[in-house]
Design an enzyme around this catalytic site. Structure first.
Site, short mmCIF file in Angstrom:
data_model
loop_
_atom_site.label_atom_id
_atom_site.label_comp_id
_atom_site.label_asym_id
_atom_site.label_seq_id
_atom_site.Cartn_x
_atom_site.Cartn_y
_atom_site.Cartn_z
N SER A 133 13.00 -5.88 -19.71
CA SER A 133 13.92 -6.48 -18.74
C SER A 133 14.98 -5.46 -18.33
O SER A 133 15.34 -4.58 -19.13
CB SER A 133 14.61 -7.70 -19.35
OG SER A 133 15.70 -8.11 -18.56
N TYR B 114 19.67 -11.09 -25.83
CA TYR B 114 18.48 -10.93 -24.99
C TYR B 114 18.25 -9.44 -24.68
O TYR B 114 17.15 -8.91 -24.83
CB TYR B 114 18.69 -11.72 -23.70
CG TYR B 114 17.58 -11.61 -22.68
CD1 TYR B 114 16.45 -12.42 -22.76
CD2 TYR B 114 17.67 -10.70 -21.62
CE1 TYR B 114 15.43 -12.32 -21.82
CE2 TYR B 114 16.65 -10.60 -20.68
CZ TYR B 114 15.55 -11.41 -20.78
OH TYR B 114 14.54 -11.32 -19.85
P1 NAP Z 1 9.50 -18.62 -17.82
O1 NAP Z 1 9.12 -18.99 -16.45
O2 NAP Z 1 10.55 -19.37 -18.54
O3 NAP Z 1 8.16 -18.59 -18.70
C1 NAP Z 1 8.23 -18.32 -20.07
C2 NAP Z 1 6.83 -18.44 -20.66
O4 NAP Z 1 6.89 -18.13 -22.06
C3 NAP Z 1 6.26 -19.81 -20.55
O5 NAP Z 1 4.85 -19.71 -20.39
C4 NAP Z 1 6.60 -20.44 -21.89
O6 NAP Z 1 5.71 -21.50 -22.14
C5 NAP Z 1 6.40 -19.25 -22.81
N1 NAP Z 1 7.16 -19.29 -24.06
C6 NAP Z 1 8.50 -19.39 -24.20
N2 NAP Z 1 8.84 -19.38 -25.48
C7 NAP Z 1 7.69 -19.26 -26.18
C8 NAP Z 1 7.38 -19.19 -27.55
N3 NAP Z 1 8.35 -19.25 -28.48
N4 NAP Z 1 6.08 -19.06 -27.94
C9 NAP Z 1 5.11 -19.02 -27.01
N5 NAP Z 1 5.34 -19.07 -25.69
C10 NAP Z 1 6.62 -19.20 -25.28
O7 NAP Z 1 9.99 -17.11 -17.88
P2 NAP Z 1 9.65 -15.82 -17.02
O8 NAP Z 1 10.78 -15.55 -16.12
O9 NAP Z 1 8.27 -15.89 -16.48
O10 NAP Z 1 9.73 -14.73 -18.17
C11 NAP Z 1 8.57 -14.11 -18.74
C12 NAP Z 1 9.03 -12.85 -19.43
O11 NAP Z 1 9.62 -11.98 -18.47
C13 NAP Z 1 10.10 -13.08 -20.49
O12 NAP Z 1 9.86 -12.21 -21.59
C14 NAP Z 1 11.39 -12.68 -19.79
O13 NAP Z 1 12.36 -12.26 -20.70
C15 NAP Z 1 10.89 -11.56 -18.91
N6 NAP Z 1 11.70 -11.25 -17.72
C16 NAP Z 1 11.99 -12.20 -16.78
C17 NAP Z 1 12.71 -11.84 -15.64
C18 NAP Z 1 13.03 -12.80 -14.53
O14 NAP Z 1 13.83 -12.46 -13.64
N7 NAP Z 1 12.43 -13.99 -14.51
C19 NAP Z 1 13.14 -10.52 -15.49
C20 NAP Z 1 12.84 -9.59 -16.48
C21 NAP Z 1 12.11 -9.96 -17.59
P3 NAP Z 1 6.10 -22.75 -23.09
O15 NAP Z 1 7.53 -23.12 -22.77
O16 NAP Z 1 5.12 -23.82 -22.80
O17 NAP Z 1 5.92 -22.23 -24.47
#
Ligand code: NAP
Length: 256
Positions: free
Chosen positions: A148, A161
């Site tokens: 991130s 985070y």
């Molecule tokens: P999101 O839409 O909240 O999706 C998170 C995913 O992770 C969901 O599939 C969720 O499914 C799963 N998850 C969460 N906790 C879990 C656990 N303890 N065990 C297994 N699965 C789990 O988030 P996102 O934005 O796509 O983020 C995905 C990744 O990208 C993360 O690592 C985040 O830190 C990173 N990221 C995001 C952004 C952004 O701007 N969105 C930017 C940089 C990095 P369930 O809830 O069903 O388990």
């Protein structure tokens, strides 16, 4: 396969943790479109079913596995279950992550540990189990983490985070050296600001939304589809000489 050229993933088996929505589903769709079989690991069965259905509509083989990535026994069991179902694992995307903002002075040890458990212990466990299998199998493999911009830029209320994401970047750098002899590449993808459930709150705060748009030369938030191609590249044989890197996909946010 004809038409996919350098990025053919026919017969490739990919695991995407947190692949039931957001960025992980973006990776999964890119992989599926290029011929891969995809195993979705997440916690909520309904969301997993929905994601698997979307991958089936793309003509891919896909299956869901309920897994809390911070629980060692679940990661071990679902690694075995995935191998039993698909025969092998060629790539593992350690993407599941959580962000729970807190004023630093109010941050409890429990909250710190909760974020570390999912964002750093999770990738450690998933990579360890996948690496054991890849080494035993002797045909190489790909370990890919989602980092991130929080790891590189000061991010208030997100010190836990950001520290977890900096840890993930260090993790892949170590793995890239230790596992190179087994033809296993380890890299991280560093997305910019992406429209997902995780950023719903941030996007609804107009001041923050404007700040992101002002600083991002592309003048928009990214979407999960913006991450499809980099996932395909890192899973493919075309990236066999590319390891220990952090690939930034942020619409130019980092150059300011
Ligand atoms: P999101 O839409 O909240 O999706 C998170 C995913 O992770 C969901 O599939 C969720 O499914 C799963 N998850 C969460 N906790 C879990 C656990 N303890 N065990 C297994 N699965 C789990 O988030 P996102 O934005 O796509 O983020 C995905 C990744 O990208 C993360 O690592 C985040 O830190 C990173 N990221 C995001 C952004 C952004 O701007 N969105 C930017 C940089 C990095 P369930 O809830 O069903 O388990």
């Amino acid at each position: 396969m004809e038409g996919r050229g350098l990025f053919d993933l026919e017969g490739h088996v990919a695991v995407v943790t947190g692949g039931s929505r957001g960025i992980g589903l973006g990776y999964a769709k890119g992989l599926a479109r290029h011929g891969a079989c995809v195993a979705i690991w997440a916690r909520d069965q309904d969301r997993i079913n929905d994601a698997v259905g979307q991958l089936h509509e793309l003509g891919a083989k896909a299956e869901g596995f309920v897994c809390e990535v911070s629980e060692e026994d679940q990661v071990v069991a679902q690694t075995q279950a995935t191998i039993e179902r698909f025969g092998k694992i060629d790539s593992l995307f350690a993407n599941a992550g959580v962000g729970v903002p807190s004023r630093f002075v109010d941050m409890s040890v429990d909250l710190w540990n909760q974020v570390m458990a999912v964002n750093l212990v999770g990738p450690f466990l998933c990579f360890r189990e996948a690496a054991k299998h890849m080494i035993d199998r002797g045909e190489g493999g790909k370990l890919i983490a989602t980092a991130s911009i929080g790891a590189n830029f000061g991010s208030p209320m997100q010190e836990h985070y950001s520290a977890s994401k900096a840890g993930v970047m260090a993790l892949v750098r170590g793995l890239s050296v230790e596992l190179a002899r087994y033809d296993i590449q380890a890299n991280a993808i560093l997305p910019g600001w992406i429209e997902t459930d995780m950023t719903t709150g941030a996007r609804s705060w107009e001041k923050f939304d404007q700040a992101v748009l002002h600083r991002t030369p592309a003048r928009r938030w990214g979407g999960p589809a913006d991450l499809e191609a980099v996932a395909v590249y890192l899973a493919s044989a075309s990236s066999r000489f590319h390891t220990g890197d952090v690939l930034v996909v942020d619409g130019g946010y980092s150059i300011f």
